[in-house]
Enzyme design. Sequence first.
Site: not given
Ligand SMILES: [Zn+2]
Length: 337
Positions: A155, A191, A193, A280
Site C-alpha cells: 500500500h 493479497d 487488498h 488475508d
Molecule cells: Zn491485505
Amino acid sequence: MLTFYSDHQSAHAPLRELNNGEWMDFAESPARLASIHASIGTGEAPRDHGMAPIEAVHDSEYLSFLKAAHDEWLAAGREGDAIGYAFPVCGRRRLSLDRIDAKLGAFGFDAASPISSGTWQAAYWGAQSAMSALEPVATGRARHAFALCRPPGHHSGRDYYGGYCYLNNAAIVARAAVDRGLGPVAILDVDYHHGNGTQDIFYKDADVFFASIHADPASDYPYFWGHGDETGEGAGEGTTFNQPLPRGTTWETYEAALDRALEAIAKFGARFLVVSYGADTFEQDPISHFSLTTPDMERIGARIAQADLPAVIVMEGGYRIDALGHNVAAFLAGIES
Ligand SMILES: [Zn+2]
C-alpha cells in the site's frame, strides 16, 4: 525455501488503529511473525544493502519524514504512536510543513497506520530482507526465495504510507531486478487488498507489469484504487491488470482469475516474477472477506510455480494469527511443488 528475516522487523509495534470508526488493537502486530516462525523457522538474517535500493523507489523527502516522524511526534509533546488526523484530499501539493500533524497527513493516506518508535527500523530491515531474497534468485543459486517482510509494503507509494505499509518491498525488489537486467519483470499481487502503492509506482512504467487479484474496491479498502478500468498510463498503458472479486470468493472463481493473471504475465514476456503474498484471502481472516482455505493457499503457490519463472516472494498481509504460519507454509510448499 530460502527465507530472509531480521529481528529488527519486530520493532514496529503500534498499539491501536482507527477502523470503522472505532479504536481497535493494531491488526498488523509483531505476533504475526511468531506464528510464521513457528511454521517455517526464522530464516537467514538479511545483508544490509543500504539506502540506494530504497531511494530508487521512494521520494527523498518522504524518507526523511519517515525516519524522523516519531521523534518529531515526541518533540511535539505527544506520547505513544504518531497518527495523522488531517489529510489534504484536495489540492495536494508540495508545501514546506513544520508541524508533525501536517506532515503525517501529507505523507499518509489513512488513520490505520500509526508510526511507532521502531517503525523506521522495522521497515528498513524489511526492505533489506526483500533485497537479500533477490540475490540468490538473481544469481541462479535458488529458483525462489521468500522475504518475510513485516511491516508489509504494497500500500506504500513513492511518497506515501498507509494500509500498515511504509516502504514498498515488492517495488524495491522489482526495481532492483530491472536495474540488474533481469527484466521484463512482473509483480503478481495476491493479497486480499489491492496493492495501490505498487500500482502507483509502476503505473507509467513499461518495464514492470502489475497484476493484482483482490477484493472489489467498491466494497473494500483501499477503495480509491484497484478498479478494473485502471490499466496504466503513458508508456505504462496496458501494464496494469486489476481483477476485483466479490466478497465470499471461493477457489473456483479465484483460480480462474489467477489463470488470467498468469496468462497476462506470460503475454507481457516476463522473465522475472515478484509475488506480493498476503494470507488475508483466508476464510477466517478477521478483516477480510474471501473464502479461501489453507489447501487453497498451496494451490495458489502451485499454480504460480507452473509459470516457471524465477521468483522472489514478499510477505504482505494476513491477520488470522493462529492460522497465519500454516497458510504461509502451505503457500510456500505450493511454490516448491
Ligand atoms: Zn491485505
